[in-house]
Design a protein around this motif. Structure first.
Motif, PDB file in Angstrom:
ATOM      1  N   THR A  20      12.626  -5.728  76.932  1.00  0.00           N
ATOM      2  CA  THR A  20      11.630  -6.794  77.013  1.00  0.00           C
ATOM      3  C   THR A  20      12.183  -7.952  77.834  1.00  0.00           C
ATOM      4  OG1 THR A  20      10.670  -6.168  74.891  1.00  0.00           O
ATOM      5  CG2 THR A  20      10.211  -8.405  75.664  1.00  0.00           C
ATOM      6  N   TYR A  24      10.636  -9.296  81.330  1.00  0.00           N
ATOM      7  CA  TYR A  24      10.295 -10.699  81.568  1.00  0.00           C
ATOM      8  C   TYR A  24      11.018 -11.230  82.810  1.00  0.00           C
ATOM      9  CZ  TYR A  24       8.112 -10.973  76.918  1.00  0.00           C
ATOM     10  OH  TYR A  24       7.304 -10.795  75.820  1.00  0.00           O
ATOM     11  N   GLN A  25      12.236 -10.753  83.041  1.00  0.00           N
ATOM     12  CA  GLN A  25      12.952 -11.166  84.246  1.00  0.00           C
ATOM     13  C   GLN A  25      12.275 -10.597  85.497  1.00  0.00           C
ATOM     14  OE1 GLN A  25      16.872  -9.711  83.181  1.00  0.00           O
ATOM     15  NE2 GLN A  25      17.550 -11.755  82.565  1.00  0.00           N
ATOM     16  N   THR A  27       9.221  -9.800  85.941  1.00  0.00           N
ATOM     17  CA  THR A  27       7.913 -10.409  86.169  1.00  0.00           C
ATOM     18  C   THR A  27       8.002 -11.914  86.414  1.00  0.00           C
ATOM     19  OG1 THR A  27       7.559 -10.635  83.785  1.00  0.00           O
ATOM     20  CG2 THR A  27       6.663  -8.661  84.841  1.00  0.00           C
ATOM     21  N   LEU A  29       8.942 -14.300  84.307  1.00  0.00           N
ATOM     22  CA  LEU A  29       8.700 -15.173  83.157  1.00  0.00           C
ATOM     23  C   LEU A  29       9.976 -15.887  82.703  1.00  0.00           C
ATOM     24  CD1 LEU A  29       6.217 -12.973  81.125  1.00  0.00           C
ATOM     25  CD2 LEU A  29       5.710 -15.110  82.300  1.00  0.00           C
ATOM     26  N   ILE A  51      11.618 -17.189  75.485  1.00  0.00           N
ATOM     27  CA  ILE A  51      11.144 -15.865  75.061  1.00  0.00           C
ATOM     28  C   ILE A  51      10.300 -15.982  73.798  1.00  0.00           C
ATOM     29  CG2 ILE A  51      11.859 -13.608  74.174  1.00  0.00           C
ATOM     30  CD1 ILE A  51      14.261 -13.817  76.148  1.00  0.00           C
ATOM     31  N   ILE A  54       6.910 -17.150  74.777  1.00  0.00           N
ATOM     32  CA  ILE A  54       6.142 -16.048  75.368  1.00  0.00           C
ATOM     33  C   ILE A  54       5.574 -15.152  74.275  1.00  0.00           C
ATOM     34  CG2 ILE A  54       6.309 -13.953  76.788  1.00  0.00           C
ATOM     35  CD1 ILE A  54       8.521 -15.518  78.413  1.00  0.00           C
ATOM     36  N   LYS A  55       6.389 -14.778  73.313  1.00  0.00           N
ATOM     37  CA  LYS A  55       5.938 -13.881  72.241  1.00  0.00           C
ATOM     38  C   LYS A  55       4.860 -14.546  71.379  1.00  0.00           C
ATOM     39  CE  LYS A  55       7.030 -10.318  71.931  1.00  0.00           C
ATOM     40  NZ  LYS A  55       6.460  -9.162  72.660  1.00  0.00           N
ATOM     41  N   GLN A  58       1.677 -14.507  73.318  1.00  0.00           N
ATOM     42  CA  GLN A  58       1.106 -13.154  73.327  1.00  0.00           C
ATOM     43  C   GLN A  58       0.385 -12.861  72.018  1.00  0.00           C
ATOM     44  OE1 GLN A  58       4.733 -10.903  74.539  1.00  0.00           O
ATOM     45  NE2 GLN A  58       3.350  -9.924  75.995  1.00  0.00           N
ATOM     46  N   LEU A  64       0.099 -12.082  80.068  1.00  0.00           N
ATOM     47  CA  LEU A  64       1.337 -12.532  80.702  1.00  0.00           C
ATOM     48  C   LEU A  64       1.048 -13.452  81.884  1.00  0.00           C
ATOM     49  CD1 LEU A  64       3.606  -9.358  80.509  1.00  0.00           C
ATOM     50  CD2 LEU A  64       3.617 -11.375  79.035  1.00  0.00           C
TER      51      LEU A  64
END
Length: 132
Positions: A20, A24-25, A27, A29, A51, A54-55, A58, A64
């Motif tokens: 994950t 994220y790297q 993409t 994020l 992170i 982000i979670k 989500q 995203l």
């Protein structure tokens, strides 16, 4: 001093999988730190917080792409832009809830018909799905 951690410790601290973090790297994020001479990239508390942000976003239904937009917001327009995005997301959730309620009602009616009728030919649920 800020604690430095490996990618596996970062993933554990943020309660995600290492893949994950790598996703994220890729993409954009989260940033991928430079590889030092020792060969191990290190991460800090800001990476864990990002992170987790982000979670949480989500879990609230943000995509995203929307999360990337949220992460880029800065300055005086932050609150208004974030509110607009959240209001649009809320409208989408309310529409989905309305659709889900209609589905629930239809399924409950089908199950009720199935329970109350003793069909001589076929299943009332299958028949309901076949009918226009």
């Amino acid at each position: 001093m800020t604690e430095k951690m490996t990618i596996s410790r970062l993933a554990s601290a943020a309660d995600v999988n290492v893949e994950t973090v790598r996703f994220y790297q890729r993409t954009g994020l989260i940033d991928e730190p430079a590889r030092p001479y020792s060969g191990y990239r290190t991460y800090g508390g800001d990476d864990v917080r990002r992170i987790r942000f982000i979670k949480r976003a989500q879990r609230l239904g943000f995509t995203l792409d929307e999360i990337a937009s949220l992460l880029k917001l800065e300055g005086s327009q932050t609150c208004a832009a974030t509110r607009d995005l959240a209001a649009r997301k809320l409208a989408m959730v309310e529409a989905k809830l309305k659709d889900l309620l209609a589905i629930k009602t239809a399924l409950a009616m089908m199950v009720s018909h199935c329970d109350s009728e003793h069909p001589s030919v076929g299943c009332p649920i299958i028949q309901a799905l076949l009918d226009d």
